[in-house]
Design an enzyme around this catalytic site. Structure first.
Site, PDB file in Angstrom:
ATOM      1  N   GLY A 199      61.840  41.498  25.608  1.00  0.00           N
ATOM      2  CA  GLY A 199      62.880  41.006  26.523  1.00  0.00           C
ATOM      3  C   GLY A 199      63.125  39.516  26.352  1.00  0.00           C
ATOM      4  O   GLY A 199      62.561  38.886  25.445  1.00  0.00           O
ATOM      5  N   PHE A 200      63.937  39.001  27.238  1.00  0.00           N
ATOM      6  CA  PHE A 200      64.291  37.577  27.179  1.00  0.00           C
ATOM      7  C   PHE A 200      63.034  36.701  27.304  1.00  0.00           C
ATOM      8  O   PHE A 200      62.653  35.999  26.357  1.00  0.00           O
ATOM      9  CB  PHE A 200      65.339  37.299  28.278  1.00  0.00           C
ATOM     10  CG  PHE A 200      65.416  35.882  28.734  1.00  0.00           C
ATOM     11  CD1 PHE A 200      65.566  34.837  27.834  1.00  0.00           C
ATOM     12  CD2 PHE A 200      65.356  35.580  30.096  1.00  0.00           C
ATOM     13  CE1 PHE A 200      65.640  33.512  28.266  1.00  0.00           C
ATOM     14  CE2 PHE A 200      65.433  34.269  30.534  1.00  0.00           C
ATOM     15  CZ  PHE A 200      65.568  33.238  29.625  1.00  0.00           C
ATOM     16  N   VAL A 201      62.347  36.781  28.423  1.00  0.00           N
ATOM     17  CA  VAL A 201      61.164  35.925  28.616  1.00  0.00           C
ATOM     18  C   VAL A 201      60.015  36.383  27.708  1.00  0.00           C
ATOM     19  O   VAL A 201      59.338  35.563  27.080  1.00  0.00           O
ATOM     20  CB  VAL A 201      60.695  35.955  30.099  1.00  0.00           C
ATOM     21  CG1 VAL A 201      59.404  35.147  30.258  1.00  0.00           C
ATOM     22  CG2 VAL A 201      61.774  35.416  31.029  1.00  0.00           C
ATOM     23  N   ASP A 241      56.957  47.529  24.678  1.00  0.00           N
ATOM     24  CA  ASP A 241      58.302  47.552  25.286  1.00  0.00           C
ATOM     25  C   ASP A 241      58.931  48.917  25.066  1.00  0.00           C
ATOM     26  O   ASP A 241      58.677  49.564  24.044  1.00  0.00           O
ATOM     27  CB  ASP A 241      59.177  46.460  24.643  1.00  0.00           C
ATOM     28  CG  ASP A 241      60.282  45.978  25.563  1.00  0.00           C
ATOM     29  OD1 ASP A 241      61.174  46.776  25.885  1.00  0.00           O
ATOM     30  OD2 ASP A 241      60.248  44.806  25.965  1.00  0.00           O
ATOM     31  N   ASN A 242      59.774  49.354  26.006  1.00  0.00           N
ATOM     32  CA  ASN A 242      60.524  50.606  25.788  1.00  0.00           C
ATOM     33  C   ASN A 242      61.981  50.315  25.384  1.00  0.00           C
ATOM     34  O   ASN A 242      62.770  51.239  25.278  1.00  0.00           O
ATOM     35  CB  ASN A 242      60.485  51.499  27.039  1.00  0.00           C
ATOM     36  CG  ASN A 242      61.310  50.943  28.183  1.00  0.00           C
ATOM     37  OD1 ASN A 242      61.744  49.786  28.127  1.00  0.00           O
ATOM     38  ND2 ASN A 242      61.532  51.737  29.210  1.00  0.00           N
ATOM     39  N   THR A 293      65.996  47.052  28.278  1.00  0.00           N
ATOM     40  CA  THR A 293      66.862  45.863  28.274  1.00  0.00           C
ATOM     41  C   THR A 293      66.475  44.885  27.180  1.00  0.00           C
ATOM     42  O   THR A 293      67.192  43.921  26.936  1.00  0.00           O
ATOM     43  CB  THR A 293      66.815  45.129  29.635  1.00  0.00           C
ATOM     44  OG1 THR A 293      65.434  44.887  29.968  1.00  0.00           O
ATOM     45  CG2 THR A 293      67.458  45.958  30.717  1.00  0.00           C
ATOM     46  N   ASN A 317      49.216  51.217  36.031  1.00  0.00           N
ATOM     47  CA  ASN A 317      48.691  51.476  34.677  1.00  0.00           C
ATOM     48  C   ASN A 317      48.078  50.230  34.049  1.00  0.00           C
ATOM     49  O   ASN A 317      47.014  50.290  33.430  1.00  0.00           O
ATOM     50  CB  ASN A 317      49.790  52.044  33.780  1.00  0.00           C
ATOM     51  CG  ASN A 317      50.124  53.475  34.146  1.00  0.00           C
ATOM     52  OD1 ASN A 317      49.252  54.225  34.593  1.00  0.00           O
ATOM     53  ND2 ASN A 317      51.383  53.860  33.984  1.00  0.00           N
ATOM     54  N   TYR A 364      64.248  46.675  43.201  1.00  0.00           N
ATOM     55  CA  TYR A 364      63.605  45.574  42.473  1.00  0.00           C
ATOM     56  C   TYR A 364      62.708  44.773  43.422  1.00  0.00           C
ATOM     57  O   TYR A 364      61.526  44.574  43.149  1.00  0.00           O
ATOM     58  CB  TYR A 364      64.699  44.686  41.884  1.00  0.00           C
ATOM     59  CG  TYR A 364      64.205  43.530  41.046  1.00  0.00           C
ATOM     60  CD1 TYR A 364      63.660  43.736  39.777  1.00  0.00           C
ATOM     61  CD2 TYR A 364      64.315  42.216  41.507  1.00  0.00           C
ATOM     62  CE1 TYR A 364      63.230  42.667  39.000  1.00  0.00           C
ATOM     63  CE2 TYR A 364      63.887  41.146  40.733  1.00  0.00           C
ATOM     64  CZ  TYR A 364      63.345  41.368  39.478  1.00  0.00           C
ATOM     65  OH  TYR A 364      62.923  40.303  38.708  1.00  0.00           O
TER      66      TYR A 364
HETATM   67  P1  NAD Z   1      64.452  41.392  30.457  1.00  0.00           P
HETATM   68  O1  NAD Z   1      65.207  42.521  31.045  1.00  0.00           O
HETATM   69  O2  NAD Z   1      65.067  40.604  29.368  1.00  0.00           O
HETATM   70  O3  NAD Z   1      63.026  41.860  29.950  1.00  0.00           O
HETATM   71  C1  NAD Z   1      62.322  42.924  30.493  1.00  0.00           C
HETATM   72  C2  NAD Z   1      61.693  43.708  29.353  1.00  0.00           C
HETATM   73  O4  NAD Z   1      60.950  44.821  29.894  1.00  0.00           O
HETATM   74  C3  NAD Z   1      62.732  44.322  28.401  1.00  0.00           C
HETATM   75  O5  NAD Z   1      62.374  44.074  27.075  1.00  0.00           O
HETATM   76  C4  NAD Z   1      62.692  45.803  28.730  1.00  0.00           C
HETATM   77  O6  NAD Z   1      63.082  46.622  27.655  1.00  0.00           O
HETATM   78  C5  NAD Z   1      61.253  45.979  29.154  1.00  0.00           C
HETATM   79  N1  NAD Z   1      61.046  47.143  30.022  1.00  0.00           N
HETATM   80  C6  NAD Z   1      61.764  47.506  31.115  1.00  0.00           C
HETATM   81  N2  NAD Z   1      61.263  48.625  31.649  1.00  0.00           N
HETATM   82  C7  NAD Z   1      60.195  48.978  30.888  1.00  0.00           C
HETATM   83  C8  NAD Z   1      59.280  50.049  30.931  1.00  0.00           C
HETATM   84  N3  NAD Z   1      59.345  50.989  31.866  1.00  0.00           N
HETATM   85  N4  NAD Z   1      58.299  50.105  29.980  1.00  0.00           N
HETATM   86  C9  NAD Z   1      58.223  49.160  29.005  1.00  0.00           C
HETATM   87  N5  NAD Z   1      59.085  48.132  28.908  1.00  0.00           N
HETATM   88  C10 NAD Z   1      60.060  48.031  29.856  1.00  0.00           C
HETATM   89  O7  NAD Z   1      64.078  40.448  31.692  1.00  0.00           O
HETATM   90  P2  NAD Z   1      63.375  39.006  31.704  1.00  0.00           P
HETATM   91  O8  NAD Z   1      64.325  38.059  32.302  1.00  0.00           O
HETATM   92  O9  NAD Z   1      62.778  38.705  30.405  1.00  0.00           O
HETATM   93  O10 NAD Z   1      62.227  39.253  32.772  1.00  0.00           O
HETATM   94  C11 NAD Z   1      60.880  39.451  32.401  1.00  0.00           C
HETATM   95  C12 NAD Z   1      60.032  39.611  33.652  1.00  0.00           C
HETATM   96  O11 NAD Z   1      60.113  38.435  34.454  1.00  0.00           O
HETATM   97  C13 NAD Z   1      60.466  40.777  34.534  1.00  0.00           C
HETATM   98  O12 NAD Z   1      59.318  41.401  35.066  1.00  0.00           O
HETATM   99  C14 NAD Z   1      61.234  40.101  35.636  1.00  0.00           C
HETATM  100  O13 NAD Z   1      61.192  40.825  36.838  1.00  0.00           O
HETATM  101  C15 NAD Z   1      60.499  38.772  35.764  1.00  0.00           C
HETATM  102  N6  NAD Z   1      61.384  37.745  36.329  1.00  0.00           N
HETATM  103  C16 NAD Z   1      62.387  37.201  35.565  1.00  0.00           C
HETATM  104  C17 NAD Z   1      63.231  36.267  36.141  1.00  0.00           C
HETATM  105  C18 NAD Z   1      64.350  35.632  35.349  1.00  0.00           C
HETATM  106  O14 NAD Z   1      65.120  34.881  35.924  1.00  0.00           O
HETATM  107  N7  NAD Z   1      64.474  35.867  34.061  1.00  0.00           N
HETATM  108  C19 NAD Z   1      63.078  35.891  37.474  1.00  0.00           C
HETATM  109  C20 NAD Z   1      62.064  36.487  38.210  1.00  0.00           C
HETATM  110  C21 NAD Z   1      61.210  37.393  37.634  1.00  0.00           C
END
Ligand code: NAD
Ligand code: UDP
Length: 313
Positions: A11-13, A32-33, A36, A98, A144
């Protein structure tokens, strides 16, 4: 060298975190699945023999031997987490169970990427960690918000009941390169709209506020938190306290891109928080951390990323 599992690693972060941990000399496994996340985000890391990629869903058990787990798997943008709200709850809750079960079994540390959304539409401003929040449990954001709240509950209970070494960070709005161009979050939306010369969609009157943190600042806070003593579990706010209205953000993006795009107004989605700003006193005290990157500097890098992406698409 540690062996580190990053769930949500594509994902992004997560992709930035994998890259940073590899650069710091660790062995990294991305799980990762690809709901997103995208392989594109991590393809440049795949030549590194210390990087492994696993396609797996955190709602199913997973076994591995690692020293640390960063649990980031969960869609973060409202349009994505609302696409299949039941799955979002499962990802937060079963994913936490898990990963905590794994951490318990292998005695690893585990960090939970929680969120400022646990504060809901906050009645306390700026938000301190001892504020319990103001969340609608049956609204469109609840899959969420409540999922992440139960995530925190599970982390705390595994810590108290099973001595699992946990860390909880509450991340505030974070932006930067590798955000999905269509994930609907405000920074990526405005930049992509501006670069394409499309209308800039401000929801409501744009007076709602957010505090935007550049991804590198988040990584520094996250890694520092993982490195704290076992007694310190958090939760701890990791965000940038510089607060802007959405209208101010739109104006900044328009000025910085030099676009001819016009601002248009669309309805404010329900339960959209009116204000959000972290109190980061605890992070300053416990982690000696504060964000360093100002909004203009972060936007510049993010605009450059999307310019490149749009050129090649
Ligand atoms: P993102 O959507 O880019 O990344 C999330 C990743 O999780 C994706 O690669 C997605 O494919 C993977 N994923 C989703 N469901 C899954 C599952 N069931 N099994 C395996 N992989 C799965 O989002 P992000 O912005 O990178 O956020 C990363 C984390 O940080 C998240 O938990 C999010 O809640 C938390 N967060 C982010 C922000 C922000 O502003 N970016 C703010 C608060 C919290
Ligand atoms: N927003 C907006 N236009 C957009 C996308 C979002 O005005 O095209 C607003 C949204 O209503 C919210 C703020 O920007 O008030 C931040 O939205 P985002 O989805 O980025 O994050 P969150 O609401 O989860 O903080």
């Amino acid at each position: 060298m540690k062996r580190i599992l990053v769930t949500g690693g594509a994902g992004f972060v997560g992709s930035h975190l994998c890259e940073r941990l590899l650069n710091d000399g660790h062995e990294v496994i991305s799980l990762d699945n690809y709901f997103t996340g995208e392989k594109r985000n991590i393809v440049h890391l795949m030549d590194n023999p210390y990087f492994e990629v696993v396609r797996h869903d955190v709602t199913m058990p997973f076994f591995i031997e690692v020293d640390e787990i960063y649990n980031l798997a969960c869609p973060a943008s409202p349009i994505h987490y609302q696409y299949n709200p039941i799955k979002t709850v499962k990802t937060s809750v079963m994913g936490a169970i898990n990963m905590l079960g794994l951490a318990k079994r292998i005695k690893s540390k585990i960090l939970q990427a929680s969120t400022s959304e646990v504060y809901g539409d906050p009645l306390v401003h700026p938000q301190t960690e001892d504020y319990w929040g103001h969340v609608n449990p049956i609204g469109i954001r609840s899959c969420y918000d409540e999922g992440k709240r139960v995530g925190e509950t599970l982390f705390m209970n595994y810590h108290h009941q099973n001595d699992v070494r946990i860390k909880i960070i509450r991340i505030f709005n974070t932006y930067g390169p590798r955000m999905h161009p269509h994930d609907g979050r405000v920074v990526s939306n405005f930049i992509v709209q501006a670069l394409k010369g499309e209308d800039i969609t401000v929801y409501g009157d744009g007076s709602q506020s957010r505090s935007f943190q550049y991804v590198d600042d988040l990584l520094n806070g996250m890694i520092k938190m993982m490195g704290t003593d076992d007694e310190f579990t958090g939760p701890i706010n990791i965000g940038n306290p510089d607060e802007f209205t959405i209208m101010e953000l739109a104006e900044k993006v328009i000025a910085m891109t030099g676009t001819k795009s016009k601002i248009i107004y669309e309805p404010l989605p329900s339960d959209d928080p009116m204000q959000r700003c972290p109190d980061i006193s605890l992070a300053k005290e416990k982690l000696n951390w504060e964000p360093k990157i100002k909004l203009e500097a972060g936007l510049e890098k993010t605009i450059a990323y999307f310019e490149e992406l749009l050129k090649n698409s």
